[in-house]
Design a protein around this motif. Sequence first.
Motif, mmCIF file in Angstrom:
data_model
loop_
_atom_site.group_PDB
_atom_site.id
_atom_site.type_symbol
_atom_site.label_atom_id
_atom_site.label_comp_id
_atom_site.label_asym_id
_atom_site.label_seq_id
_atom_site.Cartn_x
_atom_site.Cartn_y
_atom_site.Cartn_z
ATOM 1 N N LYS A 31 -59.809 24.812 -42.447
ATOM 2 C CA LYS A 31 -58.871 25.760 -41.829
ATOM 3 C C LYS A 31 -57.911 26.287 -42.877
ATOM 4 N N GLY A 177 -48.717 28.544 -34.441
ATOM 5 C CA GLY A 177 -49.319 27.457 -35.220
ATOM 6 C C GLY A 177 -50.644 26.967 -34.630
ATOM 7 N N ASP A 180 -54.327 25.469 -36.136
ATOM 8 C CA ASP A 180 -54.607 24.056 -36.436
ATOM 9 C C ASP A 180 -55.399 23.442 -35.281
ATOM 10 N N LYS A 235 -43.561 21.308 -38.991
ATOM 11 C CA LYS A 235 -44.527 22.270 -38.458
ATOM 12 C C LYS A 235 -45.825 22.341 -39.276
HETATM 13 MG MG MG Z 1 -49.228 26.382 -39.390
#
Ligand code: MG
Length: 439
Positions: A31, A177, A180, A235
């Motif tokens: 990723k 986010g 992920d 984060k």
């Molecule tokens: Mg991120």
Amino acid sequence: MYTRLFAPALATAAGALPRVSPSVMSRLVLKFGGSSVADVEHIRNVARHVKREVDAGHEVAIVVSAMAGSTDQLVQWCRDASPLHDAREYDAVVASGEQVTAGLLAIVLQGMGVSARSWQGWQIPVSTTNAHGGARILEVNAAELVRRFQERREVAVICGFQGIHPETGRITTLGRGGSDTSAVAVAAAIRADRCDIYTDVDGVYTSDPRVVPKARRLEKVAFEEMLELASLGAKVLQVRSVELGMVHNVRICVRSSFEKPDDIDPGSPSGTLICDEEEIVEQQVVTGIAFSKDEAQISIRRVQDKPGVAAAIFGPLAEANINVDMIVQNVSGDGATTDLTFTVPAADFQRANDVLTRSRASIGYERLDGANDVAKVSVIGIGMRSHAGVAAQAFRALAERGINIRAITTSEIKFSLLIEAAYTELAVRTLHSLYGLDR
Ligand code: MG
Ligand code: ADP
Ligand code: ASP
């Protein structure tokens, strides 16, 4: 929940399509976050990482984020268009960033002679709930991806962050986010040997390296600790990705995309492995310090100290879907009534105030005070389970620096302190040294 819902895809991927090629070393998910794909030059660098793994004989699925800053821009455009926009259209807009990166990476890979194609969430499909803007993945159908690994040695370049709600057919996104989480979900579905999260730091640190220059990279972090670190403000990984990794036993490795692709020793890549607690030999008492400025404090002054008051306050907040975190109750100045202080997410601050103002008659209080300039600093470590007095040390150290603690919460492997936001950096660095985490 995930165990059940991923099952059909896993059965298809693993059952109908046994691994045949003797040259296949491993199956990997890679990723790449926004800063790793910030422009076409960065995407070329990413492609070199991908090629390295393909050349080593691995079956590879890639999950990409939008180019750095582009999701922020898309979110801003939605706000400009209308502050109260339709969440389904918000998703239609913000999901587009990942589509650009996936296509570009596939183009660059093809140019390097690597067989690759892009996949949008709906094409796989990545099925999600219909909670637009914060949807949860229900299932990833990995069958076609796996077939193409095996028949064509084709790299799947998947748009992170997005999915589809199967009943409405609408595009969904997984919350900021969320790539992920896409990556770990794909890793679970294709039964990857590892999920590598490439980002702009070379691992998970004892604290955010941008704030604590002396922070150290951790070799390994237990899932439970990573869950706390992520949910309390670090984060580097989205919380749900860690939850998924834990449930499906996906080995997650956080590593840097800025390391030169050719300098990496494939046998011992640097980075941080998120794994089971049992795999960690040397367990420190404190593993890391996280912080969050996304909190707001509300104090309700002079409430009657009688049964039913807490229900009268927190009931309406719960109905309004507002999460209450830290709660402190103490005697009011008059000695006869009580003050209740608690925190809510900063984004819900105004709504919470409105709800409590509307419920004033049923609660019965004198005054409502609020503060947005607060921060939550949290100390995390599995070792705390067997060590007493860890928090007491922090109280002393912060007092010596004149930092006032407004609220405290504790659990088995962490404690959190609410302080004035202006002291965040000082508090984090103080605690980092206190627990011997400095480099
Ligand atoms: Mg991120
Ligand atoms: P990406 O765009 O690759 O998803 P993010 O910005 O979401 O990257 O996450 C990486 C950032 O997380 C780092 O640049 C770092 O500032 C921040 N961060 C916060 N806490 C930590 C920590 N404990 N360890 C490593 N990075 C952290
Ligand atoms: N592009 C999305 C975001 O900025 C998802 C991600 O990067 O993980 O939040």
